[in-house]
Design an enzyme around this catalytic site. Structure first.
Site, short mmCIF file in Angstrom:
data_model
loop_
_atom_site.label_atom_id
_atom_site.label_comp_id
_atom_site.label_asym_id
_atom_site.label_seq_id
_atom_site.Cartn_x
_atom_site.Cartn_y
_atom_site.Cartn_z
CB CYS A 400 77.38 33.10 48.38
SG CYS A 400 78.02 34.78 48.66
CE LYS A 439 69.14 31.37 50.57
NZ LYS A 439 69.58 32.05 49.36
CG ASN A 502 65.21 33.06 48.86
OD1 ASN A 502 66.37 33.28 48.55
ND2 ASN A 502 64.48 33.95 49.50
N GLY A 503 62.68 34.10 46.94
CA GLY A 503 62.77 35.15 45.93
C GLY A 503 61.50 35.96 45.81
NE ARG A 528 66.02 41.37 46.93
CZ ARG A 528 65.78 41.79 45.70
NH1 ARG A 528 66.16 43.01 45.34
NH2 ARG A 528 65.16 41.02 44.83
#
Length: 662
Positions: A400, A439, A502-503, A528
């Site tokens: 985060c 993560k 991820n991304g 997203r």
């Protein structure tokens, strides 16, 4: 008479205000009323009256709120009978039905969402659809049973408030790993009993010990027999042999330990049929595991979830709420995960934080994500979740980038502290009976990637899966994700560790490209892309670009509103809460450009959509980046907004910030 100082005037003012209190106020403010609850301790929020004006206004304001006609007693509202409340005149809520109906806003269009699922409305006359409560719902097919689990028990919450919850498994593992006391050289052959103190529950780095001579650790509380745990335990306790070729855990002792843990694995498979991953295993296979202390890493014997090829909805703060996850499940998501919850807030019994752990019956493979800075808080949180909640896996957020999280030593801050990462993963994985996933981001600073050097250790420490977001903490969400580095890490990972990327996944072509370029990747997490167009899961499964119409998108918003009213309530407060989260979601969906209007297909997640006119007025309104248009869409679904209403999105992606991205 000498002039009064500021402090003297303040004390006099306080004495005056205390004398003005009515007899009824004393019982209410001291918490004697049955309806009163202790106010939660939240950092940065002061619940009392501190300023001069608020000191004078507090008693009158509280009295007005107490007797406000709109603050009708829940029992009276549910039954429509003034005599339903057992507290009568001592109740702090209003019992005036005539005044309530005079001030209640007009009912909304449509029917009560609870009637559509075959349940009585729990909000009674306060429901904004109360006019339809007497209308029977005619349906040929009976509604599918829909329910939520993992709610916070009131008795447990009171124990958490008083710091009276015990964590035997977590404390035993912390002692084994040498994470209590802080000085290994002072350890004695007798392992002393750990007592949970408020400092440790609140996330303090230094744990307090109560040394009771003659008390030894109970081996039945120790559930982990991994190589790393025993090696660290040997360093703490000199009485334990330094080298041991092989150790066998007694089956009977393990079975007793499972029974004492108040959680049974077969409960998971009896209550919810997990179709996409978890497989039933016997308790004997969990407990009777051989521990090899040779130089070769010990493979993990328990792998309940196979992420390979599954469509995984990322844990999304604020917008990734339960109604949104239900939308994604309908559109094809296989695995869902709750919003990030802070460990300290969970251990302190904050109801708002525990609400992030709630699970809907449609979420067949579901995990929760937690975030913390220290091994003790994370280990105890993991044990608490394992004991009180029904989840399939637990994910620890070590990526985060939010400042308030990083400044507390959690999130991406852990990327610069590998030994802290080791302690956290070992303590958590040895405490829980479910898969533990991590993560992370590529690193803390841009250009200084470090996950590739830790990925083998992360597997040895006890993680079952690792999700890598292809950006550093410094990048936030700017620039493109570094998938080449994700591939590099996936190829270095041991077979026991599943690696997910991820991304920037925004179409089925992106999904296919990432899966084909690196077969070592188990799956890709979608974040997203799901916020902007949740039907991306349908596109991936059907391998097509969906030129979705504005009416189809509006129907998805209708479903979200219906799910939101079921989750947050159909009364005035529930309607406005649903509106708020709908507006937060619309601040993302406005970035979608319909396929039929694109010159280049597919759209990229980092494109800045220009101003354009849609194929109809509704599509044009959905493409607007103005909050006024988002509010108009919410009024089409939830009626007029209250007087003086305004909205500002809580989350603004840095990918849309011109100042930081040039």
């Amino acid at each position: 008479m000498p002039p009064m100082t500021t402090s003297t005037r303040r004390r006099a003012l306080l004495r005056t205000s205390s004398k003005r209190k009515s007899p009824g106020d004393s019982s209410r403010e001291s918490g004697n009323s049955k309806h009163d609850k202790p106010l939660p301790q939240v950092s940065g929020i002061t619940w009392g009256c501190t300023t001069r004006d608020s000191i004078l206004e507090c008693p009158s304001r509280r009295e007005k709120e107490k007797k406000s006609a709109l603050h009708i007693c829940p029992e009276v509202a549910k039954n429509g009978n003034v005599d339903a409340c057992r507290y009568n005149n001592n109740c702090r809520f209003s019992h005036d039905l005539d005044a309530f109906f005079a001030q209640k806003p007009a009912d909304l269009e449509g029917s009560c969402p609870f009637l559509s699922v075959g349940e009585p409305c729990p909000y009674g006359i306060t429901c904004r659809f109360s006019g339809t409560h007497n209308n029977p719902v005619e349906s040929q097919n009976p509604p599918k049973k829909s329910f939520e689990i993992n709610s916070l028990n009131k008795d447990l919450q009171k124990l958490l408030w008083k710091n009276k919850v015990s964590f035997p498994k977590a404390n035993a593992q912390l002692k084994l790993l040498g994470l209590v006391g802080g000085n290994k050289t002072k350890a004695t052959p007798e392992v002393n009993q750990v007592e949970v103190h408020s400092d440790s529950l609140n996330g303090s780095d230094n744990l307090h010990l109560d040394y009771d001579n003659g008390k030894e650790a109970e081996p039945a509380l120790i559930t982990c027999t991994e190589k790393d745990c025993l090696e660290d335990a040997s360093a703490v306790d000199p009485s334990r042999p330094l080298k041991k070729a092989k150790s066998l855990v007694d089956d009977e002792r393990c079975l007793d330990d499972n029974n004492n843990g108040t959680y049974h694995m077969d409960k998971v498979f009896k209550e919810i049929n997990v179709q996409n991953g978890p497989q039933e295993i016997s308790p004997d296979s969990i407990c009777s595991s051989k521990v090899d202390l040779s130089s070769k890493p010990h493979p993990r014997e328990r792998k309940l979830i196979d992420f390979r090829g599954k469509l995984y909805l990322a844990p999304l703060t604020t917008v990734g709420n339960l109604p949104f996850r239900r939308i994604c499940k309908v559109l094809g998501a296989d695995i869902t995960c709750g919003e990030m919850a802070m460990c300290t807030n969970l251990l302190q019994g904050h109801a708002s934080e525990w609400a992030l752990l709630r699970r809907h019956s449609s979420e067949d493979v579901f995990g929760v994500q937690i975030c913390g800075a220290y091994p003790d808080t994370i280990a105890r949180t993991v044990e608490l979740i394992d004991r009180e909640c029904l989840v399939d896996f637990v994910d620890i957020n070590m990526g985060c980038p939010i400042d308030i999280v990083v400044n507390k030593g959690a999130g991406s801050c852990l990327l610069s502290k590998p030994m802290r990462m080791k302690s956290i993963i070992q303590a958590a994985s040895c405490t829980i009976n479910k898969p533990l996933t991590i993560k992370v981001r590529t690193g803390y600073f841009e250009g200084r990637n470090r996950i590739d050097s830790l990925i083998s250790d992360i597997s040895n420490w006890g993680a079952s899966a690792l999700t890598i977001h292809g950006r550093s903490r410094q990048q936030r969400y700017s620039k493109l994700a570094d998938w080449d580095y994700i591939y590099q890490c996936a190829r270095k990972a041991p077979d026991a560790l599943q690696v997910l990327g991820n991304g920037d996944i925004f179409s089925y072509l992106d999904w296919n490209k990432r899966s084909a370029e690196c077969p070592e990747l188990s799956s890709c997490m979608i974040a997203r892309g799901a916020l902007i167009k949740p039907w991306i899961f349908t596109e991936i499964k059907e391998q097509r670009h969906w030129d979705i119409s504005s009416q189809e998108r509006f129907n998805i918003l209708k479903d979200f509103v219906r799910f939101g009213l079921e989750h947050w309530g159909s009364d005035m407060k529930g309607v406005e809460t649903t509106r708020h989260f709908l507006l937060e979601w619309l601040s993302y969906t406005c970035r979608y450009i319909p396929v039929g209007l694109l010159d280049v297909i597919p759209q990229r997640v980092n494109w800045r959509p220009p101003c354009y006119c849609g194929r109809n007025d509704l599509e044009t309104m959905m493409a607007s980046d103005s909050a006024a248009d988002w509010i108009r869409i919410s009024e089409m679904l939830l009626g007029k907004v209250p007087e003086g209403f305004s909205f500002t999105p809580k989350h603004k992606s840095n990918a849309y910030d011109r100042a930081e991205n040039g």
